[in-house]
Scaffold this motif. Structure first.
Motif, PDB file in Angstrom:
ATOM      1  N   LYS A  52      -3.450  -3.152  -9.544  1.00  0.00           N
ATOM      2  CA  LYS A  52      -4.411  -4.170  -9.387  1.00  0.00           C
ATOM      3  C   LYS A  52      -4.238  -4.831  -7.978  1.00  0.00           C
ATOM      4  CE  LYS A  52      -5.871  -7.591 -12.501  1.00  0.00           C
ATOM      5  NZ  LYS A  52      -5.607  -8.401 -13.724  1.00  0.00           N
ATOM      6  N   GLU A  53      -3.021  -5.209  -7.492  1.00  0.00           N
ATOM      7  CA  GLU A  53      -3.045  -5.796  -6.054  1.00  0.00           C
ATOM      8  C   GLU A  53      -3.557  -4.943  -4.969  1.00  0.00           C
ATOM      9  OE1 GLU A  53       1.259  -8.246  -7.236  1.00  0.00           O
ATOM     10  OE2 GLU A  53       1.293  -6.736  -5.947  1.00  0.00           O
ATOM     11  N   GLU A  54      -3.301  -3.472  -5.471  1.00  0.00           N
ATOM     12  CA  GLU A  54      -3.667  -2.686  -4.332  1.00  0.00           C
ATOM     13  C   GLU A  54      -5.520  -2.602  -4.282  1.00  0.00           C
ATOM     14  OE1 GLU A  54      -3.376   1.960  -3.134  1.00  0.00           O
ATOM     15  OE2 GLU A  54      -1.595   1.004  -3.858  1.00  0.00           O
ATOM     16  N   GLU A  55      -5.846  -2.575  -5.616  1.00  0.00           N
ATOM     17  CA  GLU A  55      -7.271  -2.807  -5.746  1.00  0.00           C
ATOM     18  C   GLU A  55      -8.015  -3.912  -5.058  1.00  0.00           C
ATOM     19  OE1 GLU A  55      -8.225  -1.833  -9.493  1.00  0.00           O
ATOM     20  OE2 GLU A  55      -7.569  -0.056  -9.600  1.00  0.00           O
ATOM     21  N   GLU A  56      -7.201  -5.066  -5.362  1.00  0.00           N
ATOM     22  CA  GLU A  56      -7.636  -6.291  -4.969  1.00  0.00           C
ATOM     23  C   GLU A  56      -7.564  -6.429  -3.248  1.00  0.00           C
ATOM     24  OE1 GLU A  56      -6.205  -9.108  -8.599  1.00  0.00           O
ATOM     25  OE2 GLU A  56      -5.291  -9.337  -6.931  1.00  0.00           O
ATOM     26  N   LYS A  57      -6.727  -5.901  -2.716  1.00  0.00           N
ATOM     27  CA  LYS A  57      -6.441  -5.640  -1.302  1.00  0.00           C
ATOM     28  C   LYS A  57      -7.465  -4.942  -0.746  1.00  0.00           C
ATOM     29  CE  LYS A  57      -4.224  -6.792   2.241  1.00  0.00           C
ATOM     30  NZ  LYS A  57      -4.250  -8.002   3.037  1.00  0.00           N
ATOM     31  N   ASP A  58      -7.884  -3.863  -0.967  1.00  0.00           N
ATOM     32  CA  ASP A  58      -8.963  -3.031  -0.857  1.00  0.00           C
ATOM     33  C   ASP A  58     -10.239  -3.568  -0.786  1.00  0.00           C
ATOM     34  OD1 ASP A  58      -7.591   0.101  -1.974  1.00  0.00           O
ATOM     35  OD2 ASP A  58      -6.996  -0.859  -0.244  1.00  0.00           O
ATOM     36  N   GLU A  59     -10.403  -4.492  -1.724  1.00  0.00           N
ATOM     37  CA  GLU A  59     -11.590  -5.081  -2.015  1.00  0.00           C
ATOM     38  C   GLU A  59     -11.912  -6.278  -1.041  1.00  0.00           C
ATOM     39  OE1 GLU A  59     -15.240  -5.941  -3.365  1.00  0.00           O
ATOM     40  OE2 GLU A  59     -14.178  -4.435  -4.269  1.00  0.00           O
ATOM     41  N   GLU A  60     -10.608  -6.985  -0.640  1.00  0.00           N
ATOM     42  CA  GLU A  60     -10.668  -8.068   0.326  1.00  0.00           C
ATOM     43  C   GLU A  60     -10.928  -7.394   1.726  1.00  0.00           C
ATOM     44  OE1 GLU A  60      -7.201 -10.893  -1.810  1.00  0.00           O
ATOM     45  OE2 GLU A  60      -6.965  -9.908   0.503  1.00  0.00           O
ATOM     46  N   LYS A 106       0.372  -3.805 -12.353  1.00  0.00           N
ATOM     47  CA  LYS A 106       0.399  -4.781 -11.527  1.00  0.00           C
ATOM     48  C   LYS A 106       0.049  -4.341  -9.890  1.00  0.00           C
ATOM     49  CE  LYS A 106       2.723  -8.849 -10.077  1.00  0.00           C
ATOM     50  NZ  LYS A 106       3.846  -9.814 -10.339  1.00  0.00           N
ATOM     51  N   THR A 129     -14.650  -6.733   2.068  1.00  0.00           N
ATOM     52  CA  THR A 129     -15.587  -7.828   2.220  1.00  0.00           C
ATOM     53  C   THR A 129     -15.459  -8.491   3.757  1.00  0.00           C
ATOM     54  OG1 THR A 129     -13.649  -9.193   1.192  1.00  0.00           O
ATOM     55  CG2 THR A 129     -15.599  -8.413  -0.431  1.00  0.00           C
ATOM     56  N   ARG A 154       0.845  -1.216  -0.076  1.00  0.00           N
ATOM     57  CA  ARG A 154      -0.167  -0.149   0.146  1.00  0.00           C
ATOM     58  C   ARG A 154       0.982   1.348  -0.200  1.00  0.00           C
ATOM     59  NH1 ARG A 154      -5.637  -0.925   2.554  1.00  0.00           N
ATOM     60  NH2 ARG A 154      -5.671  -2.933   2.402  1.00  0.00           N
TER      61      ARG A 154
END
Length: 183
Positions: free
Chosen positions: A169-177, A166, A180, A79
């Motif tokens: 994208k990883e930062e967005e996926e981490k935020d999404e996790e 990349k 959730t 992050r």
């Protein structure tokens, strides 16, 4: 970059630790002339300089320890906000180290001010050199395309673009996790 910052953090910790154990001017060797053996000479000669040195040195030491601890976690860099915190502590440690040096090494306030201004100027040059180099490099690439190709081959630009995509994208996926998990 992580390794280089770790080296700087360890060096700042070592320097501040050593200067905390042996402050500028040393200690009084005996109990003569209303002095107490083992007390800092700088404290008795110039209390304000000693106080400035003490707090700046302690701040640099603690900031370097924070940097070292933050760098020990390899997932810390996922992050950008955390990297900003790391940068703040690196700058805080270096500025405090410069202030401690100025307070401990100069006898007159004018010399201390000169050392502080010089150190801050060097720090600003180091901080902004990356931004300046980016503009100089793009100017050279536009002015002379043959040199621009040598400075930044297409495969480097492509790799840097893919790396940034990349990371985003990883930062967005981490935020999404994180979102959730909260729900």
């Amino acid at each position: 970059m992580r390794g280089w910052i770790m080296i700087v953090g360890v060096q700042v910790a070592a320097v501040t630790y050593a200067s905390g154990l042996n402050p500028p001017g040393g200690f009084w060797p005996d109990d003569k002339d209303d002095h107490i053996a083992g007390h800092a000479i700088l404290h008795d000669k110039s209390k304000s300089r000693y106080t400035t040195f003490y707090y700046a040195n302690a701040t640099a030491f603690m900031a370097s320890l924070v940097v070292i601890v933050l760098l020990m976690n390899e997932k810390f860099y996922l992050r950008r906000s955390r990297v900003v915190v790391l940068n703040v502590f690196v700058v805080l440690g270096l500025v405090s180290l410069m202030l401690a040096y100025a307070a401990g090494s100069a006898r007159r306030i004018t010399t201390s001010v000169y050392v502080i201004v010089l150190a801050v100027g060097v720090l600003l040059v180091v901080i902004f050199s990356a931004h300046i180099l980016k503009y100089v490099g793009s100017w050279i690439a536009k002015s002379c395309p043959c040199i621009g190709k040598l400075l930044c081959p297409s495969w480097i630009r492509m790799c840097m673009g893919e790396r940034e995509e990349k990371e985003e994208k990883e930062e967005e996926e981490k935020d999404e996790e994180d979102r959730t998990q909260v729900v």
